[in-house]
Design an enzyme around this catalytic site. Sequence first.
Site, PDB file in Angstrom:
ATOM      1  N   PRO A 230       0.813  -1.222   0.000  1.00 41.02           N
ATOM      2  CA  PRO A 230       0.000   0.000   0.000  1.00 41.02           C
ATOM      3  C   PRO A 230       0.846   1.273   0.000  1.00 41.02           C
ATOM      4  O   PRO A 230       0.604   2.192  -0.786  1.00 41.02           O
ATOM      5  CB  PRO A 230      -0.814  -0.124   1.288  1.00 41.02           C
ATOM      6  CG  PRO A 230      -0.880  -1.600   1.552  1.00 41.02           C
ATOM      7  CD  PRO A 230       0.451  -2.129   1.112  1.00 41.02           C
ATOM      8  N   TYR A 231       1.848   1.315   0.869  1.00 43.47           N
ATOM      9  CA  TYR A 231       2.688   2.511   0.974  1.00 43.47           C
ATOM     10  C   TYR A 231       3.524   2.700  -0.294  1.00 43.47           C
ATOM     11  O   TYR A 231       3.545   3.789  -0.888  1.00 43.47           O
ATOM     12  CB  TYR A 231       3.587   2.391   2.195  1.00 43.47           C
ATOM     13  CG  TYR A 231       4.518   3.562   2.395  1.00 43.47           C
ATOM     14  CD1 TYR A 231       4.034   4.782   2.850  1.00 43.47           C
ATOM     15  CD2 TYR A 231       5.883   3.444   2.145  1.00 43.47           C
ATOM     16  CE1 TYR A 231       4.885   5.860   3.038  1.00 43.47           C
ATOM     17  CE2 TYR A 231       6.737   4.515   2.331  1.00 43.47           C
ATOM     18  CZ  TYR A 231       6.238   5.721   2.776  1.00 43.47           C
ATOM     19  OH  TYR A 231       7.086   6.790   2.958  1.00 43.47           O
ATOM     20  N   SER A 232       4.216   1.645  -0.717  1.00 46.74           N
ATOM     21  CA  SER A 232       5.042   1.755  -1.910  1.00 46.74           C
ATOM     22  C   SER A 232       4.204   2.089  -3.137  1.00 46.74           C
ATOM     23  O   SER A 232       4.630   2.854  -4.007  1.00 46.74           O
ATOM     24  CB  SER A 232       5.808   0.451  -2.151  1.00 46.74           C
ATOM     25  OG  SER A 232       6.879   0.315  -1.241  1.00 46.74           O
TER      26      SER A 232
ATOM     27  N   SER B  67       1.555   3.919  -3.266  1.00 44.54           N
ATOM     28  CA  SER B  67       1.265   5.353  -3.264  1.00 44.54           C
ATOM     29  C   SER B  67       2.491   6.169  -3.649  1.00 44.54           C
ATOM     30  O   SER B  67       2.386   7.181  -4.352  1.00 44.54           O
ATOM     31  CB  SER B  67       0.748   5.789  -1.890  1.00 44.54           C
ATOM     32  OG  SER B  67       1.767   5.741  -0.901  1.00 44.54           O
ATOM     33  N   LYS B  68       3.662   5.731  -3.218  1.00 45.01           N
ATOM     34  CA  LYS B  68       4.877   6.471  -3.556  1.00 45.01           C
ATOM     35  C   LYS B  68       5.296   6.242  -5.009  1.00 45.01           C
ATOM     36  O   LYS B  68       5.833   7.152  -5.660  1.00 45.01           O
ATOM     37  CB  LYS B  68       6.011   6.085  -2.593  1.00 45.01           C
ATOM     38  CG  LYS B  68       5.770   6.502  -1.157  1.00 45.01           C
ATOM     39  CD  LYS B  68       5.564   8.007  -1.025  1.00 45.01           C
ATOM     40  CE  LYS B  68       5.452   8.444   0.427  1.00 45.01           C
ATOM     41  NZ  LYS B  68       5.233   9.899   0.566  1.00 45.01           N
TER      42      LYS B  68
END
Length: 300
Positions: free
Chosen positions: A155-157, A159-160
């Site tokens: 999820p975090y990666s 978005s980045k």
Amino acid sequence: MTAKGDSLVALITGGTEGLGKAMAIRMAREGYRVFAAGRSAERRARLGEEARALGLPITPLEMDVCNERSVDRGLAEIRTAAGPVDVLINNAGIAYVVVMEEIRIEHLRQQFETNVFAAVRLIQRVLPEMRERRRGWIVNMSSVAGRMTIPTFGPYSGSKHALEAISDALRLELHSTGVRVIVIEPSYIKTNMEGEAGNLSAEYRPLAESGPYAAVYRGFRKGWQEKTSAARTTPEDCAEIVLRALQSEDPEARYTVPPKAKRELWLARVLPERFVMRRILRDFGPQAAGATKKPAATPR
């Protein structure tokens, strides 16, 4: 064109703690008129007291980057007090640390709303005036994870990764306008967000302890703790690199923090994908936590 301070107006989202606070203090010392945005009244008050004690031109600003009315109110306050924004630093962000099968869709939406859509919202608000004046700096705080991901960081990666692509398109679109677009890619830095990531997202801890991916979570947690414990980079180091980028006559498209982290990204790009996957699993996979089960064969 460089940003030398001289009372240039800078807006830093997520500016009341961690990386954002370090950037606010360093840039204010360099002469920027800094507005440090955040949701927490307590953190804003604490930063305001510190800024007054240090005699720095920092104004804590109430802003929820996911709320359009809050963003518009904050920008109106900046214009009234100091004029249009010269430097926008999109630093506000959250991290859901969870495997892709288990993340709730509403949490995935929140991940992208905060890390991607909110950044675009701010960019769209400040760009017209930047283009009209033919100067401006947009700094998007990405992450090394924006170009190389690890288990539970989907999820975090994701978005980045999206923020990186948006920044690349924006840089090309603004090439002849005088507006600079810079991406900052921190690696392992001790901040509150990093600590939360290391402890896993609270909503998913029961699954992390006894669910079908328990070994994956254990491997990630062990690897993350080792990496962050060994990290020597501070938020202040990151602030120095941001300032250097702003003051460069010809800034790079991307800056890693620390600079040596660029080597890892280069290796991940040039080495065979299977080799890179084995390295990541060695550091963050189930076997990193001492799992005895033989892993499945690496797909070709």
